[in-house]
Design an enzyme around this catalytic site. Structure first.
Site, short mmCIF file in Angstrom:
data_model
loop_
_atom_site.label_atom_id
_atom_site.label_comp_id
_atom_site.label_asym_id
_atom_site.label_seq_id
_atom_site.Cartn_x
_atom_site.Cartn_y
_atom_site.Cartn_z
N ASP A 1 -27.72 14.64 36.42
CA ASP A 1 -27.80 13.72 35.29
C ASP A 1 -29.27 13.44 35.01
OD1 ASP A 1 -28.67 11.86 37.19
OD2 ASP A 1 -26.99 10.48 36.90
N THR B 1 -29.57 8.74 43.04
CA THR B 1 -29.37 8.51 44.48
C THR B 1 -28.49 9.57 45.13
OG1 THR B 1 -27.39 7.18 44.09
CG2 THR B 1 -29.52 6.00 44.17
#
Length: 152
Positions: free
Chosen positions: A8, A67
């Protein structure tokens, strides 16, 4: 080895570094995007990577977001995927050796390109140990997947 990869907006820079690194190692790479820092939804990139792995169009997959957490959650909703969120070299080796992970998730905001390359190198280069105890555990994971997958 053919590797599907996606990211992303929070992970596309690290993804691009990994694509280059994988090609330098001699692997074939299919890049499912994204290629910008405009906000996108991580499941939209996790799904095509995981589909490629499940359908046998790729041997393994790699997912990157800020993350790695969102990507790993989305990936592990797909039957047949064993996605491991990894930010260290020991876990990269262990998840292949013990868990036969077929998708690797990492976080660009958590690790840098140098460590990511080491993780990828270990993860791609480690085979599943095929030990009886590990196969038994994976069969139990598969049974859970079958039990909780809705069948139309």
């Amino acid at each position: 080895m053919k590797i599907a990869i996606g990211a992303d907006h929070g992970g596309f820079r690290l993804k691009d570094d990994i694509v280059t690194f994988l090609k330098e190692l001699g692997h074939e790479v299919e890049d499912f995007g994204c290629d910008c820092d405009q906000s996108v939804d991580y499941p939209d990139y996790a799904v095509p990577v995981c589909d490629a792995v499940v359908e046998g169009k790729a041997d393994r997959g790699i997912l990157v977001c800020g993350t790695g957490i969102g990507m790993s959650i989305a990936a592990n909703k797909i039957p047949g995927i064993r996605c491991a969120l990894v930010h260290d070299m020991f876990s990269a080796q262990a998840t292949r050796d013990h868990n036969d992970s077929n998708v690797l998730a990492m976080g660009e905001r958590v690790i840098g390109p140098g460590l990511a390359e080491e993780i990828v190198k270990i993860w791609v280069g480690t085979e599943f140990s095929n030990g009886e105890r590990h196969i038994g555990r994976l069969n139990k994971v598969k049974a859970l997947e079958d039990k909780y997958t809705l069948h139309p």
